[in-house]
Motif scaffolding. Structure first.
Motif, mmCIF file in Angstrom:
data_model
loop_
_atom_site.group_PDB
_atom_site.id
_atom_site.type_symbol
_atom_site.label_atom_id
_atom_site.label_comp_id
_atom_site.label_asym_id
_atom_site.label_seq_id
_atom_site.Cartn_x
_atom_site.Cartn_y
_atom_site.Cartn_z
ATOM 1 N N TRP A 161 -1.679 -14.156 2.486
ATOM 2 C CA TRP A 161 -1.406 -12.755 2.791
ATOM 3 C C TRP A 161 0.039 -12.199 2.221
ATOM 4 O O TRP A 161 -0.019 -10.821 2.106
ATOM 5 N N ASP A 205 1.165 -0.910 0.091
ATOM 6 C CA ASP A 205 -0.218 0.330 0.136
ATOM 7 C C ASP A 205 0.920 1.030 -0.305
ATOM 8 O O ASP A 205 0.708 1.832 -0.698
ATOM 9 N N GLY A 229 -0.957 -10.267 -1.337
ATOM 10 C CA GLY A 229 -1.612 -9.267 -1.264
ATOM 11 C C GLY A 229 -3.452 -9.548 -2.167
ATOM 12 O O GLY A 229 -3.900 -9.343 -1.430
ATOM 13 N N ASP A 248 -5.585 -11.665 -0.385
ATOM 14 C CA ASP A 248 -5.424 -12.965 0.479
ATOM 15 C C ASP A 248 -6.859 -14.163 0.293
ATOM 16 O O ASP A 248 -5.863 -15.060 0.619
HETATM 17 C C1 9WN Z 1 -3.769 -8.739 5.414
HETATM 18 C C2 9WN Z 1 -4.127 -3.039 3.246
HETATM 19 C C3 9WN Z 1 -4.006 -4.494 2.566
HETATM 20 C C4 9WN Z 1 -3.077 -4.798 1.367
HETATM 21 C C5 9WN Z 1 -4.121 -6.348 0.865
HETATM 22 C C6 9WN Z 1 -5.383 -6.695 1.422
HETATM 23 C C7 9WN Z 1 -5.942 -6.454 3.119
HETATM 24 C C8 9WN Z 1 -4.862 -7.628 5.518
HETATM 25 C C9 9WN Z 1 -6.207 -8.143 5.869
HETATM 26 O O1 9WN Z 1 -5.060 -5.158 3.657
HETATM 27 O O2 9WN Z 1 -4.791 -7.132 3.662
HETATM 28 O O3 9WN Z 1 -2.743 -7.963 5.032
HETATM 29 O O4 9WN Z 1 -6.498 -7.881 6.972
HETATM 30 O O5 9WN Z 1 -7.479 -8.104 4.776
HETATM 31 O O6 9WN Z 1 -6.005 -7.907 0.939
HETATM 32 O O7 9WN Z 1 -3.849 -6.043 0.018
HETATM 33 O O8 9WN Z 1 -2.027 -4.915 0.806
HETATM 34 O O9 9WN Z 1 -4.957 -2.671 2.567
#
Ligand code: 9WN
Length: 428
Positions: free
Chosen positions: A165, A39, A168, A170
């Motif tokens: 995770w 991010d 990205g 998930d």
């Molecule tokens: C776990 C923050 C992150 C993104 C990921 C997305 C989501 C986290 C979660 O949110 O993941 O890392 O707790 O769901 O899948 O791509 O970086 O935006």
């Protein structure tokens, strides 16, 4: 396409500024109250459109979480004051870096972002841009070497993920077969917080979370040692989206190495990039019109129809017939849909237009594909994805975390940093 509307540009900047926490940016308030790795890379490119100093700062703050072995973790827990709104927090990870961090990583967009931030800064003051870039280049190169050492110890050219995770993406259907082998047992109870903020129907299932946490506990037991994790990992995927991003990062690092007169780095990077380029090309499957990952536990191709199969366009110069076949396939998936490329193939049994990485459209994925489409001389489809991304934000979804491709509705968290960053970069 309507002319640039300052109202949306102003809103995108205001979101980045509101999500600023003293030099780093949270993805969104409450749902994700810390600094996330990929991010922040996207966010830095967004800031580079209007504030290069702040863009560099984003990357510098992420590097505060870099481990001695070179890994840059997927979450840096700089400030624990909002910790009760997110799970799993530092106590679950049990890592030992000075700033609390998670123990896994995320796609290495960092060096790609560094290139963009550097170039924006160099347009104003080349010497100052180089001076600020150099330590970040060193950090990115150290992480690049970590990927190859820790996640490709057999020198195949493809890097592996040990946790969903890390992708990205998930709960992508790409992990269904491999994740089903992971036990749902955990030592400590799983206490989800995400469904306090967002409807459960838009999020991964409880069973997915049990497996996510089983993996975290397994690796914590291995002392977060890369060799031990590699030896014991019940989930191990040589993954094409991450490998493609790594290769693009490797290209950008090679350019820095040349600019900075680092001949030995440049030679190392050229060799790594060449190996990875060949390995990635070998993952093309003409019958699917996509690239595929490999499950290293079973040895099988991961042939679930997900967006990841197209992301290698970012880092490869494809033969014209391959590029054409891929573009036709992407056009088929996105026909009649809103927002750009859905993350799974519409109309198939895995397709769920609202459930996180199982169908919705994500602005940052469109953004990676748009760059790759330009590289591979497909500007018309690149423009189509760009316009679809801007239009869904401007007309129905706002700056939501992701979009329902059937309705254009904004889903997940609101006022989302990477959606704002994507808007600023794509609007240009
Ligand atoms: C776990 C923050 C992150 C993104 C990921 C997305 C989501 C986290 C979660 O949110 O993941 O890392 O707790 O769901 O899948 O791509 O970086 O935006």
């Amino acid at each position: 396409m309507p002319p640039p509307d300052n109202k949306f540009v102003a809103k995108a900047k205001a979101i980045l500024e509101a999500n600023d926490r003293n030099g780093y940016t949270v993805p969104t308030h409450r749902l994700y109250p810390f600094q996330w790795n990929w991010d922040s890379a996207f966010v830095a490119m967004g800031f580079a459109q209007f504030d290069v100093d702040r863009a560099f700062r984003e990357l510098e703050r992420l590097v505060e979480g870099q481990w001695a072995d070179g890994m840059i973790p997927h979450i840096v827990f700089h400030d624990l004051s909002g910790a009760d709104s997110y799970y799993p927090g530092p106590a679950v990870w049990g890592t030992s870096h000075t700033v609390a961090t998670s123990g896994i990583t995320q796609p290495p967009v960092f060096a790609i972002a560094l290139r963009a931030v550097h170039d924006a800064a160099a347009a104003v003051d080349p010497a100052a841009a180089n001076a600020r870039t150099l330590p970040l280049y060193e950090a990115a190169l150290k992480w690049q070497r970590w990927w190859y050492a820790a996640r490709d110890p057999e020198n195949t050219g493809l890097v592996a993920l040990l946790h969903p995770w890390e992708s990205g993406s998930d709960n992508s259907p790409a992990w269904d077969i491999a994740l089903a082998r992971v036990p749902t047992t955990t030592i400590k109870p799983v206490v989800r917080k995400d469904t306090n903020h967002v409807a459960a129907a838009m999020r991964p299932h409880d069973q997915d979370y049990a497996r996510f946490i089983h993996l975290v506990e397994t690796y914590a037991d291995a002392g977060w040692d890369p060799a031990q994790q590699w030896a014991t990992a019940p989930f191990k995927i040589a993954e094409i989206q991450t490998t493609a991003i790594l290769l693009k990062a490797g290209e950008d690092l090679a350019r820095f190495a040349a600019d900075f007169g680092r001949a030995s780095d440049a030679a190392d990077l050229a060799a790594l990039n060449a190996r990875t380029r060949a390995a990635l090309l070998a993952q093309w499957r003409p019958a699917l019109n996509r690239f595929v990952s490999r499950d290293l536990v079973s040895g099988a191709d991961v042939d679930a129809s997900t967006h990841a199969g197209f992301v290698p366009v970012l880092a490869l110069d494809l033969d014209a017939p391959v590029a054409r076949a891929m573009v036709a396939e992407m056009a088929r998936w996105s026909a009649g849909k809103l927002g750009g490329l859905p993350t799974t193939e519409p109309g198939t049994p895995i397709w769920e237009p609202k459930r996180y990485w199982r169908g919705p459209v994500w602005a940052v994925i469109n953004w990676l594909l748009i760059n790759g489409l330009h590289r591979n001389a497909h500007p018309a489809f690149a423009d189509q994805l760009r316009e679809a991304t801007l239009a869904v934000i401007e007309t129905t979804a706002g700056f939501a975390e992701y979009f329902d491709p059937d309705t254009g509705e904004g889903c997940g968290g609101g006022d989302f940093s990477w959606t704002a960053a994507a808007y600023l970069c794509l609007r240009g």
